[in-house]
Scaffold this motif. Structure first.
Motif, PDB file in Angstrom:
ATOM      1  N   ASP A  80      26.548   8.936  54.486  1.00 15.00           N
ATOM      2  CA  ASP A  80      25.090   8.784  54.508  1.00 15.00           C
ATOM      3  C   ASP A  80      24.623   8.671  55.965  1.00 15.00           C
ATOM      4  O   ASP A  80      24.322   7.588  56.460  1.00 15.00           O
ATOM      5  N   ALA A  81      24.559   9.813  56.631  1.00 14.43           N
ATOM      6  CA  ALA A  81      24.302   9.854  58.073  1.00 14.43           C
ATOM      7  C   ALA A  81      22.981   9.200  58.473  1.00 14.43           C
ATOM      8  O   ALA A  81      22.901   8.555  59.514  1.00 14.43           O
ATOM      9  N   ASP A  82      21.934   9.369  57.658  1.00 14.07           N
ATOM     10  CA  ASP A  82      20.641   8.801  58.036  1.00 14.07           C
ATOM     11  C   ASP A  82      20.421   7.394  57.473  1.00 14.07           C
ATOM     12  O   ASP A  82      19.391   6.779  57.712  1.00 14.07           O
ATOM     13  N   GLY A  83      21.400   6.883  56.725  1.00 16.16           N
ATOM     14  CA  GLY A  83      21.340   5.510  56.229  1.00 16.16           C
ATOM     15  C   GLY A  83      20.253   5.234  55.210  1.00 16.16           C
ATOM     16  O   GLY A  83      19.880   4.085  55.004  1.00 16.16           O
ATOM     17  N   ASN A  84      19.768   6.271  54.517  1.00 14.38           N
ATOM     18  CA  ASN A  84      18.663   6.064  53.576  1.00 14.38           C
ATOM     19  C   ASN A  84      19.140   5.738  52.153  1.00 14.38           C
ATOM     20  O   ASN A  84      18.329   5.588  51.245  1.00 14.38           O
ATOM     21  N   GLY A  85      20.452   5.639  51.948  1.00 13.23           N
ATOM     22  CA  GLY A  85      20.967   5.310  50.628  1.00 13.23           C
ATOM     23  C   GLY A  85      21.152   6.500  49.711  1.00 13.23           C
ATOM     24  O   GLY A  85      21.419   6.332  48.522  1.00 13.23           O
ATOM     25  N   PHE A  86      20.995   7.698  50.242  1.00 10.50           N
ATOM     26  CA  PHE A  86      21.158   8.927  49.458  1.00 10.50           C
ATOM     27  C   PHE A  86      21.953   9.949  50.264  1.00 10.50           C
ATOM     28  O   PHE A  86      21.858   9.996  51.486  1.00 10.50           O
ATOM     29  N   LEU A  87      22.709  10.786  49.548  1.00 14.22           N
ATOM     30  CA  LEU A  87      23.349  11.948  50.160  1.00 14.22           C
ATOM     31  C   LEU A  87      22.553  13.162  49.739  1.00 14.22           C
ATOM     32  O   LEU A  87      22.305  13.369  48.554  1.00 14.22           O
ATOM     33  N   ASP A  88      22.136  13.948  50.717  1.00 13.52           N
ATOM     34  CA  ASP A  88      21.395  15.168  50.398  1.00 13.52           C
ATOM     35  C   ASP A  88      22.197  16.374  50.869  1.00 13.52           C
ATOM     36  O   ASP A  88      23.267  16.235  51.466  1.00 13.52           O
ATOM     37  N   ALA A  89      21.706  17.545  50.579  1.00 10.59           N
ATOM     38  CA  ALA A  89      22.428  18.781  50.897  1.00 10.59           C
ATOM     39  C   ALA A  89      22.734  18.899  52.384  1.00 10.59           C
ATOM     40  O   ALA A  89      23.828  19.329  52.763  1.00 10.59           O
ATOM     41  N   ALA A  90      21.803  18.506  53.243  1.00 10.33           N
ATOM     42  CA  ALA A  90      22.028  18.619  54.690  1.00 10.33           C
ATOM     43  C   ALA A  90      23.182  17.723  55.142  1.00 10.33           C
ATOM     44  O   ALA A  90      24.015  18.133  55.955  1.00 10.33           O
ATOM     45  N   GLU A  91      23.233  16.506  54.609  1.00  8.50           N
ATOM     46  CA  GLU A  91      24.327  15.604  54.975  1.00  8.50           C
ATOM     47  C   GLU A  91      25.665  16.128  54.465  1.00  8.50           C
ATOM     48  O   GLU A  91      26.674  16.063  55.175  1.00  8.50           O
ATOM     49  N   LEU A  92      25.671  16.658  53.248  1.00  7.47           N
ATOM     50  CA  LEU A  92      26.908  17.194  52.692  1.00  7.47           C
ATOM     51  C   LEU A  92      27.358  18.441  53.441  1.00  7.47           C
ATOM     52  O   LEU A  92      28.554  18.623  53.689  1.00  7.47           O
ATOM     53  N   ASP A  93      26.412  19.290  53.843  1.00  9.27           N
ATOM     54  CA  ASP A  93      26.764  20.480  54.619  1.00  9.27           C
ATOM     55  C   ASP A  93      27.334  20.098  55.987  1.00  9.27           C
ATOM     56  O   ASP A  93      28.285  20.715  56.462  1.00  9.27           O
ATOM     57  N   ALA A  94      26.753  19.081  56.620  1.00  8.17           N
ATOM     58  CA  ALA A  94      27.250  18.628  57.924  1.00  8.17           C
ATOM     59  C   ALA A  94      28.664  18.063  57.783  1.00  8.17           C
ATOM     60  O   ALA A  94      29.544  18.336  58.610  1.00  8.17           O
ATOM     61  N   LEU A  95      28.886  17.289  56.723  1.00  8.73           N
ATOM     62  CA  LEU A  95      30.211  16.741  56.457  1.00  8.73           C
ATOM     63  C   LEU A  95      31.215  17.873  56.242  1.00  8.73           C
ATOM     64  O   LEU A  95      32.310  17.869  56.811  1.00  8.73           O
ATOM     65  N   ALA A  96      30.837  18.855  55.429  1.00  8.63           N
ATOM     66  CA  ALA A  96      31.735  19.983  55.151  1.00  8.63           C
ATOM     67  C   ALA A  96      32.035  20.777  56.413  1.00  8.63           C
ATOM     68  O   ALA A  96      33.178  21.196  56.630  1.00  8.63           O
ATOM     69  N   ALA A  97      31.026  21.001  57.253  1.00 13.28           N
ATOM     70  CA  ALA A  97      31.234  21.751  58.499  1.00 13.28           C
ATOM     71  C   ALA A  97      32.225  21.030  59.402  1.00 13.28           C
ATOM     72  O   ALA A  97      33.116  21.658  60.002  1.00 13.28           O
ATOM     73  N   LYS A  98      32.085  19.718  59.479  1.00 10.20           N
ATOM     74  CA  LYS A  98      32.997  18.927  60.313  1.00 10.20           C
ATOM     75  C   LYS A  98      34.422  19.006  59.769  1.00 10.20           C
ATOM     76  O   LYS A  98      35.374  19.211  60.526  1.00 10.20           O
TER      77      LYS A  98
END
Length: 129
Positions: A80-98
């Motif tokens: 949860d990169a932005d700390g908002n309590g949710f995982l969204d597509a952008a966070e999951l894509d960033a995780l996958a890219a890494k």
């Protein structure tokens, strides 16, 4: 109730449309876009309310159903990169890219079967089994 539509799709269906099936793997391996789509698709299965994002509670329930409850909260916090309590597509894509970049040992933009096997072996070893 009034519905707004974009290109003929009701707004309520947009999160579903955004979760289209990932493209098939290439004969020589899987590219970054396919890897991201596959990871996003797997992780979004926890989105039980269909809002296009995974809450901490949804994530925890899905992890417990798979017998991995203890690790789930720590993993969610890291993702949860932005700390908002949710995982969204952008966070999951960033995780996958890494993950993709770390696992693409020869940096050719494709995860080969050998690279994917090495990734799975490393994950099993890290998990202790």
């Amino acid at each position: 109730m009034r519905r707004l539509a974009i290109l003929g799709l009701p707004i309520a269906l947009l999160p579903v449309a955004a979760q289209a099936a990932p493209a098939p793997a290439r004969a020589d391996g899987i590219g970054k876009a396919e890897f991201q789509a596959a990871l996003r698709s797997r992780m979004m299965r926890a989105d039980t309310d269909g809002d296009g994002r995974v809450s901490a509670a949804e994530w925890s329930a899905a992890a417990k159903a798979r017998g991995r409850g203890a690790m789930a909260d720590r993993a969610f916090s890291r993702m949860d990169a932005d700390g908002n309590g949710f995982l969204d597509a952008a966070e999951l894509d960033a995780l996958a890219a890494k993950r993709f970049d770390r696992q693409d040992a020869d940096h050719d933009g494709v995860l080969s079967a050998d690279e994917r096997k090495a990734m799975m072996d490393a994950m099993r070893e890290k998990a202790g089994g």
